[in-house]
Scaffold this motif. Structure first.
Motif, short mmCIF file in Angstrom:
data_model
loop_
_atom_site.label_atom_id
_atom_site.label_comp_id
_atom_site.label_asym_id
_atom_site.label_seq_id
_atom_site.Cartn_x
_atom_site.Cartn_y
_atom_site.Cartn_z
N TRP A 40 -13.03 8.39 14.85
CA TRP A 40 -12.78 7.58 13.67
C TRP A 40 -14.10 7.07 13.07
O TRP A 40 -14.29 7.10 11.86
CB TRP A 40 -11.87 6.40 14.03
CG TRP A 40 -11.79 5.35 12.99
CD1 TRP A 40 -12.38 4.12 13.01
CD2 TRP A 40 -11.09 5.43 11.74
NE1 TRP A 40 -12.10 3.43 11.87
CE2 TRP A 40 -11.31 4.20 11.08
CE3 TRP A 40 -10.31 6.41 11.13
CZ2 TRP A 40 -10.76 3.94 9.82
CZ3 TRP A 40 -9.78 6.15 9.88
CH2 TRP A 40 -10.00 4.93 9.24
N MET A 58 0.84 -1.21 0.00
CA MET A 58 0.00 0.00 0.00
C MET A 58 0.87 1.25 0.00
O MET A 58 1.91 1.30 0.64
CB MET A 58 -0.88 -0.03 1.24
CG MET A 58 -1.37 1.34 1.69
SD MET A 58 -2.41 1.35 3.13
CE MET A 58 -3.71 2.47 2.58
N ARG A 59 0.43 2.23 -0.69
CA ARG A 59 1.18 3.48 -0.68
C ARG A 59 0.82 4.22 0.60
O ARG A 59 -0.33 4.38 0.95
CB ARG A 59 0.89 4.28 -1.94
CG ARG A 59 -0.20 5.29 -1.93
CD ARG A 59 -1.61 4.84 -2.25
NE ARG A 59 -2.56 5.95 -2.02
CZ ARG A 59 -3.47 5.90 -1.06
NH1 ARG A 59 -3.52 4.90 -0.25
NH2 ARG A 59 -4.32 6.89 -0.93
N HIS A 93 -4.14 9.75 11.80
CA HIS A 93 -4.76 8.58 12.40
C HIS A 93 -3.74 7.64 13.04
O HIS A 93 -4.09 6.62 13.60
CB HIS A 93 -5.58 7.82 11.36
CG HIS A 93 -6.58 8.68 10.67
ND1 HIS A 93 -7.72 9.14 11.30
CD2 HIS A 93 -6.62 9.19 9.42
CE1 HIS A 93 -8.41 9.89 10.45
NE2 HIS A 93 -7.76 9.95 9.31
N LEU A 114 -4.13 7.12 16.88
CA LEU A 114 -5.19 6.14 17.20
C LEU A 114 -4.66 4.72 17.12
O LEU A 114 -4.89 3.91 18.02
CB LEU A 114 -6.35 6.33 16.21
CG LEU A 114 -7.43 5.25 16.19
CD1 LEU A 114 -8.13 5.14 17.53
CD2 LEU A 114 -8.42 5.52 15.08
N LEU A 115 -3.91 4.44 16.07
CA LEU A 115 -3.38 3.09 15.88
C LEU A 115 -2.40 2.73 17.00
O LEU A 115 -2.46 1.63 17.56
CB LEU A 115 -2.68 2.98 14.53
CG LEU A 115 -3.57 3.18 13.30
CD1 LEU A 115 -2.75 3.09 12.02
CD2 LEU A 115 -4.70 2.17 13.28
N SER A 139 -2.32 -5.63 10.74
CA SER A 139 -2.90 -5.03 9.54
C SER A 139 -2.63 -5.89 8.31
O SER A 139 -2.88 -5.46 7.19
CB SER A 139 -2.33 -3.64 9.32
OG SER A 139 -0.97 -3.71 8.92
N THR A 194 -0.30 -4.32 5.72
CA THR A 194 -0.70 -3.03 5.14
C THR A 194 0.07 -1.87 5.76
O THR A 194 0.54 -0.98 5.07
CB THR A 194 -2.20 -2.79 5.34
OG1 THR A 194 -2.92 -3.85 4.71
CG2 THR A 194 -2.62 -1.46 4.73
N PHE A 195 0.20 -1.89 7.07
CA PHE A 195 0.93 -0.83 7.75
C PHE A 195 2.33 -1.32 8.10
O PHE A 195 2.56 -1.91 9.16
CB PHE A 195 0.20 -0.39 9.02
CG PHE A 195 -1.15 0.21 8.76
CD1 PHE A 195 -1.33 1.11 7.71
CD2 PHE A 195 -2.24 -0.13 9.53
CE1 PHE A 195 -2.58 1.67 7.45
CE2 PHE A 195 -3.49 0.43 9.28
CZ PHE A 195 -3.66 1.32 8.24
N LEU A 205 1.87 -3.77 14.55
CA LEU A 205 1.10 -2.98 13.59
C LEU A 205 1.12 -3.68 12.22
O LEU A 205 0.10 -3.76 11.53
CB LEU A 205 1.72 -1.60 13.49
CG LEU A 205 0.82 -0.40 13.22
CD1 LEU A 205 -0.44 -0.45 14.05
CD2 LEU A 205 1.59 0.87 13.53
N GLN A 264 1.36 7.37 3.58
CA GLN A 264 0.89 8.76 3.76
C GLN A 264 -0.61 8.95 3.91
O GLN A 264 -1.09 10.06 4.11
CB GLN A 264 1.42 9.65 2.63
CG GLN A 264 0.50 9.92 1.43
CD GLN A 264 0.47 8.78 0.44
OE1 GLN A 264 1.37 7.95 0.48
NE2 GLN A 264 -0.53 8.70 -0.39
N ALA A 265 -1.38 7.86 3.86
CA ALA A 265 -2.83 7.99 3.98
C ALA A 265 -3.27 8.06 5.44
O ALA A 265 -4.36 8.50 5.72
CB ALA A 265 -3.53 6.82 3.29
N LEU A 266 -2.40 7.66 6.33
CA LEU A 266 -2.80 7.58 7.72
C LEU A 266 -2.54 8.86 8.48
O LEU A 266 -2.60 8.90 9.72
CB LEU A 266 -2.12 6.39 8.40
CG LEU A 266 -0.63 6.19 8.20
CD1 LEU A 266 0.15 7.11 9.12
CD2 LEU A 266 -0.27 4.76 8.46
N LYS A 267 -2.32 9.93 7.74
CA LYS A 267 -2.10 11.23 8.38
C LYS A 267 -3.21 11.53 9.38
O LYS A 267 -4.38 11.55 9.03
CB LYS A 267 -2.07 12.34 7.32
CG LYS A 267 -0.87 12.32 6.44
CD LYS A 267 -0.03 13.57 6.56
CE LYS A 267 1.27 13.35 5.82
NZ LYS A 267 1.93 14.56 5.42
N THR A 275 -15.30 8.00 9.33
CA THR A 275 -15.55 7.00 8.27
C THR A 275 -17.02 7.01 7.85
O THR A 275 -17.32 6.83 6.67
CB THR A 275 -15.17 5.59 8.74
OG1 THR A 275 -15.80 5.30 9.98
CG2 THR A 275 -13.67 5.45 8.88
#
Lengths: 112, 112
Positions: free
Chosen positions: A92, A1-2, A9, A12-13, A36, A39-40, A32, A4-7, A96
DNA sequence: ATACTATACCAAGGAATGCTAGGTGTCAAG
DNA sequence: CTTGACACCTAGCATTCCTTGGTATAGTAT
């Protein structure tokens, strides 16, 4: 997965991971990745500063130990951290839900 | 809702909104607020630069018109934009799935 | 007339935050 | 004795959203 999408968040993780028991940074990264399903796969340069930030903010508490000659900094959730986890979990869900509402707009031509 | 959580996901929202037909910036903001039930009440300083970015990236095309003495810049999805929407929709699902896996970890003490 | 609100656009700068890149050191395996 | 896994760290970059402030028209209220 690319990435930078978890900005915004990531906290929380991290809080969620540490809610299941104290862990040191490297173990957090591992957990993590495992939970995931790869993914992470976060770089250390992402996770360590984030942990420091949460530590400084009082959401985590840290403690140094040495295991087999290697030093470890172990983090655990504080009470404030547990509270923040609850809030962020809720945020969250709101987030969502709102995205889903926007995505599920009028037409769904590309998601059968 | 406190903003800044949509970091990295704004593009997806904008593309989704414009997938239902061309709109000008102000109308996009309106639609975003309506569809999300007031959750996403984004300032112009957030949306306009984002639209420009997507325009420059070739995912949107824009066109100036004048309606009742007011100039409008109307945006529509390009083919590349429609493709990007599909990709980002998928990425969003992967992302939320992964977050859910992390959140649903071992114990669920605060989300019955 | 004048002020205000809604409509409609824009840009400059700040703040947050994840990532890249580089560095230190221990231990076990080859 | 070199490689890889473990384990930590920081500085600086890039991206991106938000704050702020500016321009302008139309309709409504004062």
């Amino acid at each position: 997965m690319r990435g930078q999408a978890l900005k915004g968040h990531l906290d929380l993780l991290l809080l969620a991971i540490l809610a299941d028991g104290a862990k040191h940074g490297y173990a957090v990264i591992d957990e993590l990745r495992t939970r995931s399903d790869e993914t992470f796969d976060l770089p250390e340069g992402t996770v360590y500063p984030a942990l420091h930030r949460l530590d400084k903010a009082g959401l985590l508490a840290s403690e140094w130990t040495v295991v087999q000659g290697r030093r470890r900094r172990t983090y655990r959730l504080t009470d404030r951290g547990r509270g923040a986890l609850g809030e962020q979990r809720h945020a969250w869900q709101v987030f969502t839900g709102a995205v889903q509402s926007v995505l599920g707009g009028v037409s769904w031509p590309d998601t059968p």
